[in-house]
Enzyme design. Structure first.
Site, PDB file in Angstrom:
ATOM      1  N   HIS A   1      -9.108  -3.841  -1.639  1.00  0.00           N
ATOM      2  CA  HIS A   1      -8.089  -3.048  -0.951  1.00  0.00           C
ATOM      3  C   HIS A   1      -8.413  -1.553  -1.049  1.00  0.00           C
ATOM      4  O   HIS A   1      -8.389  -0.839  -0.036  1.00  0.00           O
ATOM      5  CB  HIS A   1      -6.710  -3.346  -1.563  1.00  0.00           C
ATOM      6  CG  HIS A   1      -5.604  -2.515  -1.008  1.00  0.00           C
ATOM      7  ND1 HIS A   1      -4.544  -3.050  -0.308  1.00  0.00           N
ATOM      8  CD2 HIS A   1      -5.375  -1.170  -1.062  1.00  0.00           C
ATOM      9  CE1 HIS A   1      -3.733  -2.068   0.063  1.00  0.00           C
ATOM     10  NE2 HIS A   1      -4.206  -0.917  -0.385  1.00  0.00           N
ATOM     11  N   GLU A   2      -8.706  -1.092  -2.270  1.00  0.00           N
ATOM     12  CA  GLU A   2      -8.953   0.349  -2.455  1.00  0.00           C
ATOM     13  C   GLU A   2     -10.223   0.786  -1.731  1.00  0.00           C
ATOM     14  O   GLU A   2     -10.249   1.843  -1.097  1.00  0.00           O
ATOM     15  CB  GLU A   2      -9.027   0.701  -3.942  1.00  0.00           C
ATOM     16  CG  GLU A   2      -7.740   0.485  -4.713  1.00  0.00           C
ATOM     17  CD  GLU A   2      -6.515   1.076  -4.037  1.00  0.00           C
ATOM     18  OE1 GLU A   2      -6.647   2.121  -3.374  1.00  0.00           O
ATOM     19  OE2 GLU A   2      -5.433   0.487  -4.156  1.00  0.00           O
TER      20      GLU A   2
ATOM     21  N   CYS B   1       0.862  -1.183   0.000  1.00  0.00           N
ATOM     22  CA  CYS B   1       0.000   0.000   0.000  1.00  0.00           C
ATOM     23  C   CYS B   1       0.893   1.227   0.000  1.00  0.00           C
ATOM     24  O   CYS B   1       1.883   1.272   0.741  1.00  0.00           O
ATOM     25  CB  CYS B   1      -0.898  -0.005   1.237  1.00  0.00           C
ATOM     26  SG  CYS B   1      -1.977   1.428   1.348  1.00  0.00           S
TER      27      CYS B   1
ATOM     28  N   HIS C   1     -10.013   1.567   1.922  1.00  0.00           N
ATOM     29  CA  HIS C   1      -9.551   2.909   2.298  1.00  0.00           C
ATOM     30  C   HIS C   1     -10.734   3.843   2.576  1.00  0.00           C
ATOM     31  O   HIS C   1     -10.617   4.779   3.361  1.00  0.00           O
ATOM     32  CB  HIS C   1      -8.681   3.509   1.190  1.00  0.00           C
ATOM     33  CG  HIS C   1      -7.271   2.992   1.155  1.00  0.00           C
ATOM     34  ND1 HIS C   1      -6.370   3.242   2.163  1.00  0.00           N
ATOM     35  CD2 HIS C   1      -6.604   2.255   0.238  1.00  0.00           C
ATOM     36  CE1 HIS C   1      -5.199   2.683   1.852  1.00  0.00           C
ATOM     37  NE2 HIS C   1      -5.317   2.072   0.689  1.00  0.00           N
TER      38      HIS C   1
HETATM   39 NI    NI Z   1      -3.662   1.087  -0.169  1.00  0.00          NI
END
Ligand code: NI
Length: 179
Positions: free
Chosen positions: A143-144, A101, A147
């Site tokens: 994953h994105e 990341c 956030h």
């Molecule tokens: Ni990330």
């Protein structure tokens, strides 16, 4: 061309639940999308979420349509803008995979993710996007979008002995500028 400063783990702005974009014609969107793209490209990222540049909106970008030097074995993911995304797992199957990341530079961790998902959202030109994907593509999206929930990948790990420095875990890998 504006490469923005990437926030790093420990910054409380990475822990916020991002706000939905109120309108696909919001004034701030074109500049935000351009800044995200410029910053992701400069950092050789596989994806980037607005909170990582301090913007508290539900916007992510990912993919490039080309192989990523940081993930040389990964399949190619098309360049995608997703505004106000929603993810739905397809089945219960989980799969472990290595993630890095840009907000956790220098490290990689083995992270369980749903193998198959459906995701929906809106693209850069207001078009509706709906895709069913699996594997690396599904991993990047999870994953994105994490956030946007204030989650960084280490908080999804189930075995922290599988967190380490990229150059130790993968000696010789051309990790690009950073992780
Ligand atoms: Ni990330």
């Amino acid at each position: 061309m504006t490469v923005r400063t990437l926030l790093k783990m420990g910054d409380p702005r990475l822990l916020r639940v991002a706000q939905p974009v109120p309108s696909l014609s919001a004034d701030f969107l074109p500049q935000l999308l351009q800044d995200l793209l410029d910053t992701m490209v400069a950092a050789h990222g596989a994806g980037l979420a607005a909170p990582q540049i301090g913007e508290d909106w539900q916007v992510v970008i990912f993919g490039s349509g080309q192989p990523n030097p940081r993930y040389p074995d990964a399949p190619v993911v098309p360049y995608t803008v997703l505004i106000n995304p929603v993810i739905e797992p397809l089945g219960d199957a989980m799969e472990d995979g290595w993630e890095g990341c840009l907000s956790v530079p220098g490290l990689r961790g083995l992270v369980p993710r749903y193998r198959r998902i459906r995701y929906t959202g809106w693209g850069a030109h207001g078009e509706h996007i709906e895709r069913e994907v699996e594997g690396f593509h599904a991993r990047v999206v999870q994953h994105e979008c994490d956030h946007l929930l204030g989650r960084l990948y280490p908080t999804r790990m189930t075995d922290l002995t599988r967190l380490g420095y990229t150059d130790v875990l993968f000696p010789g890998l051309d990790a690009g500028e950073d992780d």
